[in-house]
Motif scaffolding. Structure first.
Motif, PDB file in Angstrom:
ATOM      1  N   LEU A  92     147.818 -88.319 -33.206  1.00  0.00           N
ATOM      2  CA  LEU A  92     147.392 -89.103 -32.043  1.00  0.00           C
ATOM      3  C   LEU A  92     147.110 -88.192 -30.849  1.00  0.00           C
ATOM      4  N   PHE A  93     148.020 -87.239 -30.601  1.00  0.00           N
ATOM      5  CA  PHE A  93     147.838 -86.382 -29.437  1.00  0.00           C
ATOM      6  C   PHE A  93     146.624 -85.492 -29.587  1.00  0.00           C
ATOM      7  N   VAL A  94     146.437 -84.941 -30.778  1.00  0.00           N
ATOM      8  CA  VAL A  94     145.331 -83.992 -30.941  1.00  0.00           C
ATOM      9  C   VAL A  94     143.992 -84.731 -30.859  1.00  0.00           C
ATOM     10  N   VAL A  95     143.985 -86.027 -31.224  1.00  0.00           N
ATOM     11  CA  VAL A  95     142.746 -86.803 -31.134  1.00  0.00           C
ATOM     12  C   VAL A  95     142.544 -87.344 -29.723  1.00  0.00           C
ATOM     13  N   LEU A  96     143.590 -87.932 -29.137  1.00  0.00           N
ATOM     14  CA  LEU A  96     143.420 -88.674 -27.886  1.00  0.00           C
ATOM     15  C   LEU A  96     143.724 -87.847 -26.638  1.00  0.00           C
ATOM     16  N   ALA A  97     144.691 -86.949 -26.720  1.00  0.00           N
ATOM     17  CA  ALA A  97     145.067 -86.180 -25.534  1.00  0.00           C
ATOM     18  C   ALA A  97     145.223 -84.718 -25.886  1.00  0.00           C
ATOM     19  N   PRO A  98     144.088 -84.042 -26.153  1.00  0.00           N
ATOM     20  CA  PRO A  98     144.170 -82.665 -26.634  1.00  0.00           C
ATOM     21  C   PRO A  98     144.817 -81.714 -25.629  1.00  0.00           C
ATOM     22  N   GLU A  99     144.879 -82.098 -24.353  1.00  0.00           N
ATOM     23  CA  GLU A  99     145.499 -81.206 -23.377  1.00  0.00           C
ATOM     24  C   GLU A  99     147.000 -81.420 -23.272  1.00  0.00           C
ATOM     25  N   GLY A 100     147.522 -82.386 -23.996  1.00  0.00           N
ATOM     26  CA  GLY A 100     148.956 -82.640 -23.959  1.00  0.00           C
ATOM     27  C   GLY A 100     149.383 -83.399 -22.718  1.00  0.00           C
ATOM     28  N   LEU A 101     150.687 -83.616 -22.595  1.00  0.00           N
ATOM     29  CA  LEU A 101     151.218 -84.378 -21.463  1.00  0.00           C
ATOM     30  C   LEU A 101     150.961 -83.674 -20.139  1.00  0.00           C
TER      31      LEU A 101
END
Lengths: 290, 310
Positions: free
Chosen positions: B291-300
């Protein structure tokens, strides 16, 4: 003292194993070699195919390889879907290589854990009439559980070769990694071509999974052993070369089989990864590289 | 935050760890805390190479296990004390890191990642066939009486607090020095960086060696923690996935990212292991990673930065 009988048997078993390895690696040669998509989750789809064969075999008594063939449309669709997600999330943004790799690593992990949640970590196997039988030719035993997957693997290799060289879509797949603009001018949409090719890759993975469970029992974590094998074969064979994939598969099969016979089976896994490291370090273009 | 301020915070965190060690709460807190802190070390160490330099290492288990098995070897051969084990575990893993550093000369991008994965399996095969350190059967460690502390759990917890603080401080220092800027340059475009006079090979060797060192350090106390080590637990694929997922969730470009990721994901896993099941918590890691690598590649940290800019 090495017994030559033993060595001859190991070589024959290795060649048969090689035919099966070719089936497992075809998808990677296609996606990694021709589309430049590093689908590290490929072995997980192989195991998924193996469990599909197990499920149909244990509930309906269906032949594993027949199940494999029947399931190819479903896995084709799954593959096409996965590629669409990959394309929308990474390729279109131009950041495919590393984040895409992490994405597929996550997919591999999810499939593996989901399978162990559903089926547990016991070894699963299938039953079919030819498993357990063998013929003997001049002192060399040929087990049907190795021979049948080898033949199917060779047929798959031939089919993919003919598809790539004789059909419009096949040639488009060959062209998509070289020149996307030229491909567009020929009236083919690169994304659609890649979707088709990726779907075929995953379908081949699932069918080879049915072959895998015919040869030996399977657990969800079996996929890890095959990461090294498929990438060793794809790199050694020269990325994207179907003939090279077959040759590399047989080399690896024979090497592993000899290693297992002479030094014990616990060493055979190191062969594939050793060959992979060596190939990457010495000749990344492979034996039949572009 | 100035360097002196960071040092003060680091000392304060170690003090807090000592205080918690003195409190004597439920032993499980130390047990679980150790794992979370171990992941802080692993994620931070991985990020020095993966986040700063952009070389994705799938071989985390190789380095971790090398630290653990160096300890086992030294315990078996010399009855070496814990500080020696940690230092040697780190140094041996650093040597391996130096080795894969030279590999980057020929292998870029995905080829490097696949090679590190292969390395992990080859190393595991060697350990399985090496009877002296237990082979496939595994190795059982009989812990000596615990020095200074009430129990081994408390001692190892306190140790891991200190190791985590040191690792994070080192990573932070590197990030803010010319080395960090050089690594960022080669992450964005290695050829361009080379042309501008950035010593890319030396920087990469530095990053792989340092990353390897701290991954080995994280693994060195492992035999004391579990007391029974087998190849499949030391080379567990979970380390590879977590080392990747934690910085990805937190954000890979700063030292804070892996720390946040490790604390969040590590704690969530510990809670899930107790309340649900250990298999399911792995599934959560995989899903969160994807999910993170697809939707929020920059991380939190990337998300926060984006929100602030608005």
């Amino acid at each position: 003292m090495i017994s030559w009988d033993l060595v001859a048997n190991a070589v024959v078993a290795g060649i048969l194993l090689g035919g099966f390895y070719a089936a497992v690696s075809l998808g990677v040669s296609l996606t990694f070699g021709l589309l430049d998509v590093v689908n590290i989750a490929h072995p997980a789809f192989v195991i998924l195919g193996a469990y599909a064969a197990y499920m149909m075999n244990s509930t309906l008594g269906l032949d594993p390889i027949l199940t494999g063939v029947l399931f190819t449309p479903l896995f084709y669709a799954i593959g096409a879907g996965v590629y669409r997600i990959y394309y929308a999330s990474f390729e279109r943004r131009g950041e495919e290589s590393l984040r895409g790799l992490v994405f597929f690593f996550g997919v591999l992990f999810i499939i593996e854990v989901a399978l162990s949640l559903t089926y547990g970590v016991d070894y699963r196997l299938v039953e079919a009439v030819y498993i357990g039988k063998s013929i003997e030719l001049g002192g060399i035993g040929i087990a049907f559980r190795l021979l049948v997957p080898c033949v199917v693997g060779l047929l798959m290799t031939l089919a993919l070769y003919l598809f790539l060289s004789r059909t419009f879509y096949g040639r488009a797949v060959m062209g998509v990694s070289q020149d996307q603009v030229a491909l567009r001018l020929m009236g083919a949409d690169p994304v659609r071509i890649k979707t088709i090719a990726f779907g075929i890759g995953i379908a081949a993975a699932s069918l080879s999974g049915a072959l895998l469970i015919t040869i030996a029992p399977v657990v969800p974590s079996t996929d890890r052993d095959y990461i090294g094998r498929v990438f060793a074969i794809a790199v050694l064979g020269g990325l994207g070369s179907i003939g090279g994939t077959l040759v590399a598969s047989i080399i690896l099969g024979v090497a592993e089989s000899l290693m297992a016979t002479l030094f014990g089976p616990s060493w055979s896994l190191a062969v594939s990864f050793g060959i992979l490291l060596l190939a990457l370090a010495v000749r990344p273009a492979g034996l039949f590289g572009r | 935050m100035k360097t002196r301020g960071a040092l003060a915070v680091g000392v304060a965190v170690i003090g807090l760890g000592l205080a918690l060690a003195g409190l004597g709460v439920n032993p499980y807190v130390y047990f679980a805390g150790y794992v979370v802190l171990q992941y802080v070390v692993i994620a931070t160490a991985w990020n020095v190479l993966g986040g700063y330099a952009g070389y994705v290492n799938f071989g985390t288990p190789a380095f971790f296990a090398l630290g653990a098995y160096t300890s086992i070897f030294l315990i078996e051969a010399l009855r070496a004390p814990l500080p020696v084990l940690i230092l040697s575990g780190g140094l041996v893993a650093a040597l391996l890191g130096l080795g894969i550093g030279y590999l980057t000369l020929r292998l870029k991008g995905v080829f490097f990642s696949i090679a590190t994965f292969a390395l992990s399996v080859v190393l595991q095969t060697l350990i399985i066939n090496w009877e002296y350190v237990g082979g496939a059967k595994g190795y059982t460690l009989i812990r000596p009486p615990v020095p200074f502390f009430r129990s081994w759990g408390v001692l190892l917890f306190t140790l891991m607090v200190a190791l985590a603080v040191v690792t994070v401080l080192v990573a932070r220092t590197i990030e803010r020095s010319w080395i960090g800027r050089g690594l960022a340059a080669l992450r964005d475009d290695e050829d361009a960086a080379e042309c501008m006079g950035v010593p890319t090979l030396r920087l990469k060797l530095f990053a792989t060696t340092l990353s390897g060192f701290f991954l080995g350090v994280a693994g060195a106390p492992f035999p004391y923690y579990v007391t029974y080590v087998e190849p499949s637990s030391a080379f567990d694929l979970n380390y590879a996935v977590n080392a990747l997922a934690m910085p990805m969730i937190g954000g890979t470009t700063t030292w804070l990212g892996p720390v946040i990721g490790a604390v969040l994901l590590g704690t969530a896993q510990q809670v899930a292991t107790v309340t649900i099941s250990s298999e399911l918590n792995l599934l959560i890691v995989g899903v969160v990673l994807v999910l993170f690598v697809v939707l929020a590649p920059e991380g939190l940290t990337g998300l926060v930065r984006k929100l602030r800019r608005r």
